[in-house]
Scaffold this motif. Structure first.
Motif, PDB file in Angstrom:
ATOM      1  N   GLN A  83      36.216  20.333  91.333  1.00  0.00           N
ATOM      2  CA  GLN A  83      34.955  19.613  91.462  1.00  0.00           C
ATOM      3  C   GLN A  83      35.192  18.124  91.229  1.00  0.00           C
ATOM      4  OE1 GLN A  83      31.704  21.084  89.139  1.00  0.00           O
ATOM      5  NE2 GLN A  83      32.310  23.207  89.503  1.00  0.00           N
ATOM      6  N   ALA A  84      34.535  17.310  92.019  1.00  0.00           N
ATOM      7  CA  ALA A  84      34.703  15.878  91.853  1.00  0.00           C
ATOM      8  C   ALA A  84      33.734  15.376  90.783  1.00  0.00           C
ATOM      9  CB  ALA A  84      34.482  15.155  93.178  1.00  0.00           C
ATOM     10  N   ASP A  85      34.092  15.633  89.527  1.00  0.00           N
ATOM     11  CA  ASP A  85      33.311  15.053  88.438  1.00  0.00           C
ATOM     12  C   ASP A  85      34.253  14.752  87.277  1.00  0.00           C
ATOM     13  OD1 ASP A  85      33.848  17.360  87.010  1.00  0.00           O
ATOM     14  OD2 ASP A  85      31.901  18.267  87.422  1.00  0.00           O
ATOM     15  N   LEU A  86      33.702  14.132  86.231  1.00  0.00           N
ATOM     16  CA  LEU A  86      34.547  13.763  85.098  1.00  0.00           C
ATOM     17  C   LEU A  86      34.226  14.607  83.867  1.00  0.00           C
ATOM     18  CD1 LEU A  86      34.778   9.874  85.427  1.00  0.00           C
ATOM     19  CD2 LEU A  86      36.571  11.558  85.807  1.00  0.00           C
ATOM     20  N   TYR A  87      33.668  15.812  84.129  1.00  0.00           N
ATOM     21  CA  TYR A  87      33.338  16.686  83.005  1.00  0.00           C
ATOM     22  C   TYR A  87      34.578  16.964  82.145  1.00  0.00           C
ATOM     23  CZ  TYR A  87      32.145  20.807  80.322  1.00  0.00           C
ATOM     24  OH  TYR A  87      31.978  21.695  79.292  1.00  0.00           O
ATOM     25  N   ALA A  88      35.700  17.241  82.831  1.00  0.00           N
ATOM     26  CA  ALA A  88      36.943  17.565  82.130  1.00  0.00           C
ATOM     27  C   ALA A  88      37.394  16.424  81.232  1.00  0.00           C
ATOM     28  CB  ALA A  88      38.042  17.881  83.135  1.00  0.00           C
ATOM     29  N   PHE A  89      36.966  15.214  81.579  1.00  0.00           N
ATOM     30  CA  PHE A  89      37.335  14.023  80.804  1.00  0.00           C
ATOM     31  C   PHE A  89      36.374  13.827  79.629  1.00  0.00           C
ATOM     32  CE2 PHE A  89      36.404   9.306  80.731  1.00  0.00           C
ATOM     33  CZ  PHE A  89      37.485   8.950  79.960  1.00  0.00           C
ATOM     34  N   PHE A  90      35.084  13.819  79.926  1.00  0.00           N
ATOM     35  CA  PHE A  90      34.112  13.481  78.883  1.00  0.00           C
ATOM     36  C   PHE A  90      33.955  14.566  77.820  1.00  0.00           C
ATOM     37  CE2 PHE A  90      32.594  10.392  82.079  1.00  0.00           C
ATOM     38  CZ  PHE A  90      32.654   9.255  81.280  1.00  0.00           C
ATOM     39  N   GLN A  91      34.225  15.828  78.169  1.00  0.00           N
ATOM     40  CA  GLN A  91      33.984  16.889  77.176  1.00  0.00           C
ATOM     41  C   GLN A  91      34.855  16.711  75.930  1.00  0.00           C
ATOM     42  OE1 GLN A  91      35.468  20.819  77.964  1.00  0.00           O
ATOM     43  NE2 GLN A  91      36.961  20.098  79.446  1.00  0.00           N
ATOM     44  N   TRP A  92      35.957  15.968  76.055  1.00  0.00           N
ATOM     45  CA  TRP A  92      36.845  15.804  74.890  1.00  0.00           C
ATOM     46  C   TRP A  92      36.477  14.620  74.018  1.00  0.00           C
ATOM     47  CZ3 TRP A  92      39.459  19.977  74.204  1.00  0.00           C
ATOM     48  CH2 TRP A  92      39.817  20.767  75.322  1.00  0.00           C
ATOM     49  N   HIS A  93      35.599  13.778  74.522  1.00  0.00           N
ATOM     50  CA  HIS A  93      35.334  12.535  73.796  1.00  0.00           C
ATOM     51  C   HIS A  93      34.890  12.720  72.347  1.00  0.00           C
ATOM     52  CE1 HIS A  93      35.322   9.396  77.209  1.00  0.00           C
ATOM     53  NE2 HIS A  93      36.277  10.275  77.331  1.00  0.00           N
ATOM     54  N   PRO A  94      33.970  13.675  72.065  1.00  0.00           N
ATOM     55  CA  PRO A  94      33.565  13.812  70.662  1.00  0.00           C
ATOM     56  C   PRO A  94      34.765  14.083  69.759  1.00  0.00           C
ATOM     57  CG  PRO A  94      32.096  15.071  72.070  1.00  0.00           C
ATOM     58  CD  PRO A  94      33.216  14.586  72.938  1.00  0.00           C
ATOM     59  N   TRP A  95      35.712  14.869  70.234  1.00  0.00           N
ATOM     60  CA  TRP A  95      36.858  15.258  69.394  1.00  0.00           C
ATOM     61  C   TRP A  95      37.879  14.142  69.297  1.00  0.00           C
ATOM     62  CZ3 TRP A  95      34.894  19.063  67.006  1.00  0.00           C
ATOM     63  CH2 TRP A  95      33.955  19.852  67.658  1.00  0.00           C
ATOM     64  N   LEU A  96      38.027  13.415  70.387  1.00  0.00           N
ATOM     65  CA  LEU A  96      38.935  12.273  70.399  1.00  0.00           C
ATOM     66  C   LEU A  96      38.422  11.183  69.451  1.00  0.00           C
ATOM     67  CD1 LEU A  96      41.436  11.972  72.091  1.00  0.00           C
ATOM     68  CD2 LEU A  96      40.068  10.915  73.887  1.00  0.00           C
ATOM     69  N   TYR A  97      37.123  10.910  69.524  1.00  0.00           N
ATOM     70  CA  TYR A  97      36.512   9.868  68.687  1.00  0.00           C
ATOM     71  C   TYR A  97      36.552  10.241  67.220  1.00  0.00           C
ATOM     72  CZ  TYR A  97      34.528   7.534  72.789  1.00  0.00           C
ATOM     73  OH  TYR A  97      34.347   6.864  73.964  1.00  0.00           O
ATOM     74  N   LEU A  98      36.415  11.545  66.977  1.00  0.00           N
ATOM     75  CA  LEU A  98      36.387  12.006  65.588  1.00  0.00           C
ATOM     76  C   LEU A  98      37.569  11.408  64.822  1.00  0.00           C
ATOM     77  CD1 LEU A  98      34.993  13.869  63.580  1.00  0.00           C
ATOM     78  CD2 LEU A  98      36.324  15.756  64.486  1.00  0.00           C
ATOM     79  N   PHE A  99      38.736  11.418  65.443  1.00  0.00           N
ATOM     80  CA  PHE A  99      39.921  10.891  64.762  1.00  0.00           C
ATOM     81  C   PHE A  99      40.171   9.416  65.067  1.00  0.00           C
ATOM     82  CE2 PHE A  99      40.514  15.426  64.854  1.00  0.00           C
ATOM     83  CZ  PHE A  99      40.863  15.674  63.542  1.00  0.00           C
ATOM     84  N   LEU A 100      40.106   9.057  66.336  1.00  0.00           N
ATOM     85  CA  LEU A 100      40.494   7.693  66.691  1.00  0.00           C
ATOM     86  C   LEU A 100      39.486   6.653  66.210  1.00  0.00           C
ATOM     87  CD1 LEU A 100      42.090   8.187  70.213  1.00  0.00           C
ATOM     88  CD2 LEU A 100      43.205   7.793  68.018  1.00  0.00           C
ATOM     89  N   VAL A 101      38.194   6.936  66.373  1.00  0.00           N
ATOM     90  CA  VAL A 101      37.200   5.956  65.933  1.00  0.00           C
ATOM     91  C   VAL A 101      37.177   5.878  64.406  1.00  0.00           C
ATOM     92  CG1 VAL A 101      34.744   5.382  65.906  1.00  0.00           C
ATOM     93  CG2 VAL A 101      35.826   6.078  68.035  1.00  0.00           C
ATOM     94  N   SER A 102      37.382   7.023  63.748  1.00  0.00           N
ATOM     95  CA  SER A 102      37.460   6.982  62.277  1.00  0.00           C
ATOM     96  C   SER A 102      38.637   6.125  61.836  1.00  0.00           C
ATOM     97  CB  SER A 102      37.611   8.392  61.704  1.00  0.00           C
ATOM     98  OG  SER A 102      36.465   9.153  61.985  1.00  0.00           O
ATOM     99  N   ALA A 103      39.724   6.160  62.620  1.00  0.00           N
ATOM    100  CA  ALA A 103      40.902   5.355  62.278  1.00  0.00           C
ATOM    101  C   ALA A 103      40.610   3.862  62.421  1.00  0.00           C
ATOM    102  CB  ALA A 103      42.087   5.748  63.151  1.00  0.00           C
ATOM    103  N   ILE A 104      39.799   3.506  63.409  1.00  0.00           N
ATOM    104  CA  ILE A 104      39.414   2.102  63.566  1.00  0.00           C
ATOM    105  C   ILE A 104      38.472   1.678  62.440  1.00  0.00           C
ATOM    106  CG2 ILE A 104      37.899   0.601  64.974  1.00  0.00           C
ATOM    107  CD1 ILE A 104      40.693   0.725  66.020  1.00  0.00           C
ATOM    108  N   ALA A 105      37.545   2.581  62.113  1.00  0.00           N
ATOM    109  CA  ALA A 105      36.513   2.232  61.129  1.00  0.00           C
ATOM    110  C   ALA A 105      37.050   2.175  59.708  1.00  0.00           C
ATOM    111  CB  ALA A 105      35.363   3.230  61.214  1.00  0.00           C
ATOM    112  N   MET A 106      38.104   2.936  59.419  1.00  0.00           N
ATOM    113  CA  MET A 106      38.531   3.069  58.016  1.00  0.00           C
ATOM    114  C   MET A 106      38.935   1.731  57.400  1.00  0.00           C
ATOM    115  SD  MET A 106      42.311   4.781  58.201  1.00  0.00           S
ATOM    116  CE  MET A 106      43.742   3.867  58.748  1.00  0.00           C
ATOM    117  N   ARG A 107      39.451   0.813  58.231  1.00  0.00           N
ATOM    118  CA  ARG A 107      39.932  -0.433  57.652  1.00  0.00           C
ATOM    119  C   ARG A 107      38.833  -1.497  57.530  1.00  0.00           C
ATOM    120  NH1 ARG A 107      39.688  -3.597  61.602  1.00  0.00           N
ATOM    121  NH2 ARG A 107      40.536  -5.398  60.530  1.00  0.00           N
ATOM    122  N   LEU A 108      37.683  -1.276  58.160  1.00  0.00           N
ATOM    123  CA  LEU A 108      36.681  -2.333  58.249  1.00  0.00           C
ATOM    124  C   LEU A 108      36.381  -2.996  56.902  1.00  0.00           C
ATOM    125  CD1 LEU A 108      34.092  -1.009  60.865  1.00  0.00           C
ATOM    126  CD2 LEU A 108      35.681  -2.915  61.091  1.00  0.00           C
TER     127      LEU A 108
END
Lengths: 245, 243
Positions: free
Chosen positions: A48-73
């Protein structure tokens, strides 16, 4: 004349790019996003020509990566003592909180924006619904802001970045899964339905899924917006209360 | 001369521990007050309260007539502060850090250029302007910290151990700088190095266990020790414990 918020924002944003933080973060984000999309998400097999396969992982990716950015603030400022410099400039705690948050949000936005080749790929391969993709990008960006605001707030509580990271991931995890059966089943035995609905309504997954279907619902925008504002207000209170201790 | 800095009955508790206990003093324009005491006497806690970073448990700090807690913005314009250990954003260049402080202070670009050029020349930072702060020697870092403190030409300077950890040449430089600024400002320097008092201060105050023990000119402190005494003797006599 520069607004103090802009001064803080610019300083923060520059500091991402003069240290390896920016490059490492962006490289890992793009690498993991593509791995998850193409291998775990079966991007091609879906046919299917959509980005579902891409966006469905974002919550899990952000859980770690965004927390890593935020931890030093804030932890880092507290640890190195630069908080004392920042707080004795004519800048209010609120302005510093907003400046730092916006810099980190813009930075994650840049990382997210750099995934555009995927969009080009699906547009080339098929005929995707661009409205859905735009909705997903908006939802993903808002969700990143939610994770960041929570992480920034947690970071203000400690001078130890490891603690900030672990606590922030845990809190964000609760927000992410609060709409899933593993959480709701735990509560359903002994809590009234109204409370159950309230718990479920805090789920990042639910709100993000709504947005990533391309339905930009005011309720989802209000959810992420008020979550960000609420976390930043709390962040400001914490910074003011812990000043000098 | 009016008192630019007025400290009235300042007290700070951390839980049951009283770090600063009922300290009062004033500093006039042209005065350099040496704030002396053994380590842990409450010097840094007092400095932080004067700078508006740490809220006092009791008492008031007034700068140019404004209460530090009630008018934080006004105070921060009139005050230059060098925190203990001169913390700085290590990843930034000297130029960037000065630019940041100037724009955070809302300086117009003309004034910003003029003031930045002034402090760069005054603290001789030209040679390291485009170096990252974390790569600099201790002496240069301290000078960058001082540059940030005087960037906005404040009337009151609060310097927490400005010469701590510097070599004798660097100490001399910092003291000379303080002396040249002394006339137009009210300056408070905390230190546990007694020679500093002789070198730069017009007045000295000794505190221990958060309490003020003595406040006077260096000469009157010496008189306290008797004829043969040195400042070291006064210091030990007043702050030494019997254990």
């Amino acid at each position: 004349m520069t607004n103090p918020v802009v001064a803080v924002l610019r300083r923060e944003l520059v500091s991402y790019f003069v240290t390896p933080v920016a490059y490492v973060f962006i490289a890992i984000f793009l690498l993991m996003a593509s791995l998850l999309t193409f291998h775990m998400g079966n991007f091609f097999d879906r046919g299917q020509a959509d980005l579902y396969a891409f966006f469905q992982w974002h919550p899990w990716l952000y859980l770690f990566l965004v927390s890593a950015i935020a931890m030093r603030l804030w932890s880092e400022e507290r640890k190195t003592g630069t908080l004392e410099i920042l707080m004795t400039l004519p800048i209010s705690a609120g302005q510093a909180v907003v400046g730092k948050f916006l810099a980190a949000w813009i930075f994650t936005g840049i990382a997210l924006g750099l995934t555009f080749p995927l969009w080009i790929t699906v547009a080339y391969l098929g005929d995707p619904d661009h409205g859905v993709i735009i909705g997903s990008y908006v939802g993903s960006f808002l969700m990143a802001g939610g994770y960041l605001a929570i992480g920034s707030c947690v970071s203000a509580l400690t001078r130890n970045q490891v603690i900030a990271f672990v606590v922030s991931v845990s809190v964000c995890f609760l927000f992410t899964v609060s709409g899933l059966p593993i959480v709701l089943n735990f509560f359903s035995a002994w809590t009234p339905q109204a409370l159950l609905d309230a718990i479920a309504s805090f789920s990042f997954l639910t709100h993000f899924n709504d947005l990533s279907r391309g339905v930009i619902d005011l309720r989802d925008l209000v959810f992420f917006g008020s979550l960000i504002v609420g976390a930043l207000l709390l962040n400001t209170v914490i910074i003011d209360a812990k000043r000098g201790s | 001369m009016p008192a630019l800095l007025e400290i009235d009955r300042l007290t700070r508790n951390f839980g049951p521990f009283t770090a600063v206990d009922d300290i009062s003093f004033t500093v006039k324009q042209g005065e350099v007050l040496g704030f002396l005491g053994p380590n842990g006497a409450g010097k840094t806690t007092t400095m932080r309260m004067v700078a508006g970073y740490l809220p006092p448990s009791q008492g008031t700090v007034r700068i140019g007539g404004f209460d530090v807690q009630d008018h934080p913005r006004e105070i921060k314009r009139q005050l230059g502060y060098l925190p203990e250990g001169a913390p700085l954003y290590g990843e930034m260049t000297v130029d960037a850090i000065l630019h940041f402080a100037a724009s955070a202070r809302g300086m117009e670009s003309g004034i910003r250029r003029q003031r930045t050029e002034y402090v760069i020349e005054r603290l001789r930072l030209e040679s390291v302007l485009y170096q990252q702060v974390e790569t600099l020697s201790k002496g240069f870092k301290r000078r960058v910290g001082l540059a940030l403190a005087i960037l906005h030409d404040p009337g009151v300077l609060v310097l927490d151990e400005p010469t701590d950890g510097l070599d004798p040449n660097q100490k001399h430089e910092v003291r000379e700088l303080i002396k040249t600024m002394a006339g137009s400002k009210a300056i408070v320097i905390s230190t546990h190095i007694l020679e500093e008092v002789d070198a730069v201060c017009t007045r000295a105050m000794i505190i221990a266990h958060g309490r003020k023990l003595i406040d006077g000119t260096p000469a009157s402190l010496l008189a306290e020790a008797g004829n043969a005494g040195t400042l070291d003797d006064v210091f030990r006599k007043l702050t030494g414990r019997s254990e």
